[in-house]
Scaffold this motif. Structure first.
Motif, short mmCIF file in Angstrom:
data_model
loop_
_atom_site.label_atom_id
_atom_site.label_comp_id
_atom_site.label_asym_id
_atom_site.label_seq_id
_atom_site.Cartn_x
_atom_site.Cartn_y
_atom_site.Cartn_z
N MET A 97 25.56 -42.28 3.38
CA MET A 97 25.88 -43.25 2.33
C MET A 97 25.40 -44.64 2.70
O MET A 97 24.87 -45.40 1.86
N ARG A 98 25.56 -44.98 3.96
CA ARG A 98 25.15 -46.31 4.43
C ARG A 98 23.66 -46.52 4.31
O ARG A 98 23.18 -47.63 4.03
N HIS A 99 22.88 -45.43 4.49
CA HIS A 99 21.43 -45.55 4.46
C HIS A 99 20.83 -44.98 3.18
O HIS A 99 19.60 -44.78 3.11
N SER A 100 21.68 -44.70 2.19
CA SER A 100 21.23 -44.20 0.88
C SER A 100 20.37 -42.94 1.01
O SER A 100 19.31 -42.80 0.36
N LEU A 101 20.83 -42.01 1.85
CA LEU A 101 20.12 -40.75 2.03
C LEU A 101 20.69 -39.70 1.08
O LEU A 101 21.90 -39.63 0.88
N ALA A 102 19.84 -38.90 0.51
CA ALA A 102 20.27 -37.89 -0.46
C ALA A 102 20.80 -36.66 0.26
O ALA A 102 20.12 -36.10 1.14
N SER A 153 17.31 -38.16 7.66
CA SER A 153 17.94 -37.46 6.54
C SER A 153 18.02 -35.96 6.82
O SER A 153 19.05 -35.33 6.58
#
Length: 249
Positions: A97-102, A153
């Protein structure tokens, strides 16, 4: 006389223990690669994640080691290992979430390939330490397309899937341990019951009075605290199921 070891500890054969080692090593490697001073200046996150991963592996081993002496302790340690998987998975989800990973969908082929991959059966000879290390390394290599050769990711998603995978294993282990405990108890629990039974038989042979509540033979007991500390009395041998008392005359 020289000491010679001929067989591996029982937990070496557990797929959960092998997978816990893979998760611990992969978590350490992930933290080395991606959890640097920019996102973790105090090194606290690094320590928490690696310690949670260690807790899974260590508690499986310790719990298995207590199987012969206390099934209750074994269950507690297995449950601690399971709780640590949730703690670690939460840290990886936070990283995503912190690194906007799917996240991988649960029907994604990558997710399914991790969840459905079956670990190979270990083969241990006299050099079981070396054999175990080699076996763990070989099983870890089967996930390296995500853990080592993939992005943060890929590694993060793979480790979340591995946490879910080992959680299922530990839940199944805990259910089996609970069945064993209900059927036979453990060494410590049975030893306590044996001691109580011996005390009941001794009290009965010595003509101890019957409990006024349930009729079982009573045992000489001593008050350990309070105003009457040191005072002896008759207590029901069925305690704590029955709290019947008689004064000692």
């Amino acid at each position: 006389m020289a000491i010679r070891f001929t067989s591996a500890p029982s937990y070496f054969w557990l797929n959960a223990w092998v997978l816990a080692n893979i998760i611990e090593l992969a978590t350490q490697r992930f933290c080395d690669r991606f959890v640097d001073h920019r996102i973790d200046p105090g090194h606290r996150l690094f320590d928490q994640m690696t310690q949670a991963a260690r807790s899974i592996r260590a508690n499986i081993a310790e719990g298995s080691g207590r199987h012969e002496t206390s099934l209750e302790t074994e269950m507690r340690l297995t449950d601690v290992a399971r709780a640590s998987t949730h703690e670690l998975m939460g840290d990886f989800m936070n990283y995503m979430m912190r690194h906007s990973l799917a996240p991988w969908p649960t029907d994604d082929r990558r997710f399914l390939s991790v969840i459905n991959l079956q670990l190979e059966k270990p083969v241990y000879g006299e050099n079981f330490i070396s054999d175990a290390i080699a076996h763990i390394a070989a099983q870890q290599a089967r996930f390296d397309c995500f853990l080592e050769r993939g992005s943060d990711s890929d590694a993060c998603n793979c480790l979340v899937a591995l946490c879910l995978k080992i959680n299922v294993m530990l839940t199944s282990m805990l259910a089996a341990q609970l069945r064993d405990f209900r059927q036979q108890g453990g060494f410590t629990e049975n030893l306590t019951q044996s001691r109580l039974q011996a005390r009941r038989e001794q009290a009965d042979a010595q003509g101890a009075p019957a409990c006024p509540k349930c009729g079982k033979p009573m045992l000489r007991r001593m008050q350990k605290k309070g105003q009457g500390q040191g005072r002896e009395f008759w207590g029901c041998s069925g305690f704590p199921g029955c709290d019947g008392l008689r004064p000692l005359r």
